[in-house]
Scaffold this active site. Structure first.
Site, short mmCIF file in Angstrom:
data_model
loop_
_atom_site.label_atom_id
_atom_site.label_comp_id
_atom_site.label_asym_id
_atom_site.label_seq_id
_atom_site.Cartn_x
_atom_site.Cartn_y
_atom_site.Cartn_z
N ASP A 325 -8.74 29.68 1.30
CA ASP A 325 -9.57 28.61 1.06
C ASP A 325 -10.70 28.68 2.02
O ASP A 325 -11.01 29.17 3.21
CB ASP A 325 -8.65 27.45 1.68
CG ASP A 325 -8.19 27.35 3.11
OD1 ASP A 325 -7.56 28.37 3.60
OD2 ASP A 325 -8.22 26.16 3.83
N GLU A 326 -11.76 28.00 1.60
CA GLU A 326 -12.91 27.65 2.49
C GLU A 326 -13.36 28.73 3.29
O GLU A 326 -13.81 28.86 3.99
CB GLU A 326 -12.66 26.59 3.49
CG GLU A 326 -12.27 25.42 3.12
CD GLU A 326 -11.62 24.29 4.03
OE1 GLU A 326 -12.11 23.14 4.14
OE2 GLU A 326 -11.00 24.47 4.86
C1 ACM Z 1 -7.41 23.38 2.97
O1 ACM Z 1 -7.23 22.05 3.11
N1 ACM Z 1 -8.24 23.59 3.35
C2 ACM Z 1 -6.55 23.94 1.91
#
Ligand code: ACM
Length: 512
Positions: A325-326
């Site tokens: 993620d991110e």
């Molecule tokens: C997330 O909340 N960055 C998966």
């Protein structure tokens, strides 16, 4: 002396009888079970629990014995001590745990039969039996002792889950949680028949699992947390202890190493993992999206291979979570190349891949699972590529979202999640293009930027966790908020008896 007439005596006895029988609940359908079972049939009498009540276990299963031990510990709190005994045949009285195949009840189903003399719990496997025990425990009154006779209403519960994956996540990276705290969290999941604990083991602020081939991850990377506290990590022995503690409660640990972003703690521990070869400073803030492993250096993949090899060897569960993620400072093509390679490493060590929904941008390996948290497009793209979906929509299922603007802990970037809003949704209809067949289940993540220990976490976890457990277990046609909230209300006393600091939502008619 006043004469007592026969009719007055009869009337007095009748009143006395009424007073006694009022204490005995004989209607099993009145029990506030969470999650709501598939069916409950009451038979209108009562089973008396006594000091002499024995728990009998069908011989031949270690797991059943563990489950019986957990049941004995709970009943023992009322009786003083309760004996467990293995048997080769069903007894005629007491409590009996057994495994029995039953196609009608599926893989994790059970039947709980409370008779006047005998309580039988038959699971289709050991997990089913454990869930039957949890259901039985919910029929026990809170804070009882055997100073007065203790009766349980008789009848039959037949039950099985809607989804195979019913989980919660604990972020032990932003703030470190001790072994004892994680065990407490596992106990919370077990009470509500959840079967997966996702541990977010690494992030910018801390690396929390000992990796023997890369020791500086914990010598350096584990030494702090959000706010500058001392951090911490689990040795491999401690992690194994958690895995076993969870397994005894039919819970699988899903370990996450988040990458290529959210890696500052690793980048601070080993200079060579950075593209510029310079170690980063440790980080104790809460910003996201600034770190990345160097995706075009071979040492990065040697590092990941070692980490995942050691982690897979410690983890009997089928999944390794690779985060994903991110990764805002990883170029798109580099990200895709990286996720493609890392998935192969997970496969090499015999595990299935889970990642946050962004991983759908890569080519997904067979059996990959995309964890939907934010992006519908990523998630439907994952489904089109053949992936399964784990449902964790931030705006519904993030345990760290505040209830409202007055909440003591938590964040609200995905909105406020009051208890009804967290409960009132169906995983199979929330996202267009993602249906029940695509979904392995539901997970409620608890990120720990704002909570530094289990007491603080409890405020965010309760009373929402039982609702997520019910979404995972109970068919949508059997669920509605107005009925659920009256059952949840009765669990307030259970939370209090367990010392759980829960949020007393005004939407729930808590019992005084
Ligand atoms: C997330 O909340 N960055 C998966």
């Amino acid at each position: 002396m006043k004469k007592i007439t026969v009719s007055a005596l009869v009337a007095a006895l009748f009143v006395l009888f009424q007073a006694c029988s009022e204490k005995i609940e004989t209607d099993l359908t009145k029990t506030a079970f969470i999650p709501k079972p598939v069916s409950i049939a009451a038979t209108g009498t009562a089973f008396e629990i006594k000091k002499s009540t024995v728990i009998y276990v069908q011989e031949g299963s270690e797991q059943l014995l563990h489950t019986a031990g957990i049941l004995a510990a709970e009943i023992g709190k009322v009786t003083g001590q309760t004996r467990v005994q293995t048997v080769s045949e069903a007894p005629s009285k007491g409590i009996y745990l057994a495994i029995q195949e039953n196609d009608d009840l599926g893989k994790e189903g059970y039947e709980l039969n409370i008779g006047k003399k005998l309580i039988t719990i038959t699971g289709t496997n050991a997990a089913g039996c454990f869930y039957g025990v949890q259901t039985l425990l919910q029929t026990l009154p809170v804070n009882t002792s055997l100073e007065e006779p203790l009766y349980l209403a008789t009848g039959t519960v037949r039950d099985y889950p809607e989804y195979g994956y019913r989980g919660a996540m604990l972020d032990v990276a932003r703030h470190f949680f001790t072994l004892e705290e994680v065990k407490q969290y596992i106990d919370f999941l077990a009470m509500y028949k959840m079967n997966a604990l996702h541990l977010h083991l690494s992030d910018d602020q801390g690396w929390r699992i000992e990796i023997k081939s890369w020791p500086k991850l914990t010598e350096i990377g584990a030494q702090t947390e959000v706010g500058g506290g001392e951090g911490g990590f689990y040795t491999q022995e401690q992690y194994k202890e958690l895995v076993q503690y969870a397994a005894d409660r039919q819970i699988m640990i899903v370990p996450e190493i988040d990458m290529p972003g959210h890696t500052n703690a690793a980048l601070a521990s080993y200079a060579e993992l950075n593209c510029d070869g310079k170690a980063r400073d440790l980080y104790t803030g809460t910003e996201v999206g600034f770190s990345t492993l160097c995706t075009d250096k071979e040492v990065t993949y040697e590092f990941i291979d070692d980490v995942l090899r050691e982690l897979a060897a410690l983890t009997p569960g089928e999944y390794i979570h690779i985060g994903g993620d991110e990764s805002h400072v990883t170029a798109h093509d580099d990200y895709v190349y990286f996720v493609n390679r890392v998935q192969k490493i997970v496969e090499k060590y015999g595990k299935k891949v889970i990642g946050w929904d962004e991983i759908a941008n890569a080519e997904l390996v067979d059996d990959a699972t995309v964890q939907f948290w934010a992006d519908v497009k990523n998630t439907t793209m994952g489904v089109e590529k053949g992936a399964k979906v784990l449902m964790s929509p931030a705006a519904r299922a993030y345990l760290d979202m505040q209830y409202d603007s007055t909440s003591q802990y938590g964040l609200h970037w995905a909105g406020y999640i009051e208890v009804d809003h967290g409960y009132n949704w169906d995983p199979a209809t929330l996202v267009e293009g993602v249906t029940k067949e695509n979904i392995i289940g539901i997970e409620a993540p608890l990120w720990s930027e704002t909570v530094s220990n289990i007491d603080e976490a409890e405020y965010l976890v309760f009373p929402r966790l039982p609702g997520y457990a019910e979404i995972g277990w109970t068919a949508p046609a059997q669920r509605n908020w107005d009925e659920y909230k009256t059952r949840l209300a009765k669990h307030g006393k259970r939370f209090e008896a367990l010392g759980i600091d829960y949020y007393k939502s005004a939407l729930v008619p808590w019992e005084e």
